[in-house]
Design an enzyme around this catalytic site. Structure first.
Site, PDB file in Angstrom:
ATOM      1  N   ILE A  46       0.897  -1.152   0.000  1.00 18.07           N
ATOM      2  CA  ILE A  46       0.000   0.000   0.000  1.00 18.07           C
ATOM      3  C   ILE A  46       0.938   1.205   0.000  1.00 18.07           C
ATOM      4  CG2 ILE A  46      -0.255  -0.112   2.547  1.00 18.07           C
ATOM      5  CD1 ILE A  46      -3.032   1.185   2.213  1.00 18.07           C
ATOM      6  N   SER A  47       0.791   2.091  -0.975  1.00 11.71           N
ATOM      7  CA  SER A  47       1.748   3.190  -1.147  1.00 11.71           C
ATOM      8  C   SER A  47       1.751   4.122   0.058  1.00 11.71           C
ATOM      9  CB  SER A  47       1.409   4.014  -2.397  1.00 11.71           C
ATOM     10  OG  SER A  47       1.764   3.320  -3.558  1.00 11.71           O
ATOM     11  N   GLN A  48       2.883   4.804   0.201  1.00 10.66           N
ATOM     12  CA  GLN A  48       3.026   5.843   1.212  1.00 10.66           C
ATOM     13  C   GLN A  48       1.950   6.919   0.969  1.00 10.66           C
ATOM     14  OE1 GLN A  48       6.930   7.516   0.878  1.00 10.66           O
ATOM     15  NE2 GLN A  48       6.549   9.136   2.360  1.00 10.66           N
TER      16      GLN A  48
END
Length: 213
Positions: free
Chosen positions: A63-65
């Site tokens: 899950i991206s930053q």
């Protein structure tokens, strides 16, 4: 599926953090402040949900930053009702951000495990993309083109030509390009064959995978 006052407070701190890092779009900040990111993560990482970092979500994906999600979304300049193609549904967090902004979202995921999980999960939270597809992001979605915006949430070694051709005139493609490290790149389609290109520094993404289905 609880979203408590504590979670809401932590989200506001996260919004303050990414705002300090330079995110200015109030609508993007409001979306980040509203979406319960902890529900999109593996239970082992829930304590870290509102830290500005990427975390694993299974199938070798992350899950991206939040800052990266906000940065890419800000570059897209989403208007309500825009038709947006997302390459790499992943956990569905970026999808939720786009839906909060009023976009009509078409999303492609090529990891079967994630596709199954996310397509069941998003509607439970009230997020309904126009289409969620299991397929190859390099090919885009020609039958639904043109798109006002295309967002790629994995590192692409090159810019896939089909994505360029599926962009509406005036449309924006936001894509991290590179192998080990990616340069965040924005293409704005100015005409049939004319694209304006802007580069926005280095980011690190999991690779955009081809033809693994």
């Amino acid at each position: 599926m609880k979203d408590t006052f504590k979670h809401k407070g932590m989200r506001q701190q996260l919004v303050a953090t990414i705002s300090e890092k330079g995110i200015r779009d109030e609508r993007v900040l409001a979306a980040i402040g509203k979406i319960p990111r902890h529900l999109f993560m593996d239970s082992g990482f829930i304590d870290h949900a509102y830290v500005d970092k990427a975390f694993p979500i299974g199938a070798d994906q992350t899950i991206s930053q939040p800052y990266t999600v906000a940065f890419q979304t800000e570059l897209l300049q989403v208007e309500k009702g825009d038709k947006i193609l997302e390459i790499g549904t992943g956990s569905g967090y970026q999808t939720a951000v786009l839906l909060e902004l009023g976009a009509k979202v078409y999303s492609i995921e090529r990891q079967k495990e994630l596709f199954k999980k996310t397509s069941k999960f998003l509607p439970k939270l009230g997020y309904r993309p126009k289409k969620l597809i299991f397929g190859d992001g390099y090919k885009g979605l020609p039958e639904e083109a043109p798109f006002d915006g295309i967002i790629v949430t994995a590192g692409a070694p090159f810019v896939p030509k089909p994505l360029m051709s599926q962009l509406a005139i005036g449309g924006r493609l936001v894509i991290p390009v590179g192998d080990e490290v990616q340069i965040m790149t924005l293409f704005i389609r100015k005409g049939e064959k004319e694209f304006e290109k802007h580069e926005f520094g280095e980011f690190r993404f999991v690779p955009l995978l081809e033809n693994k289905n």
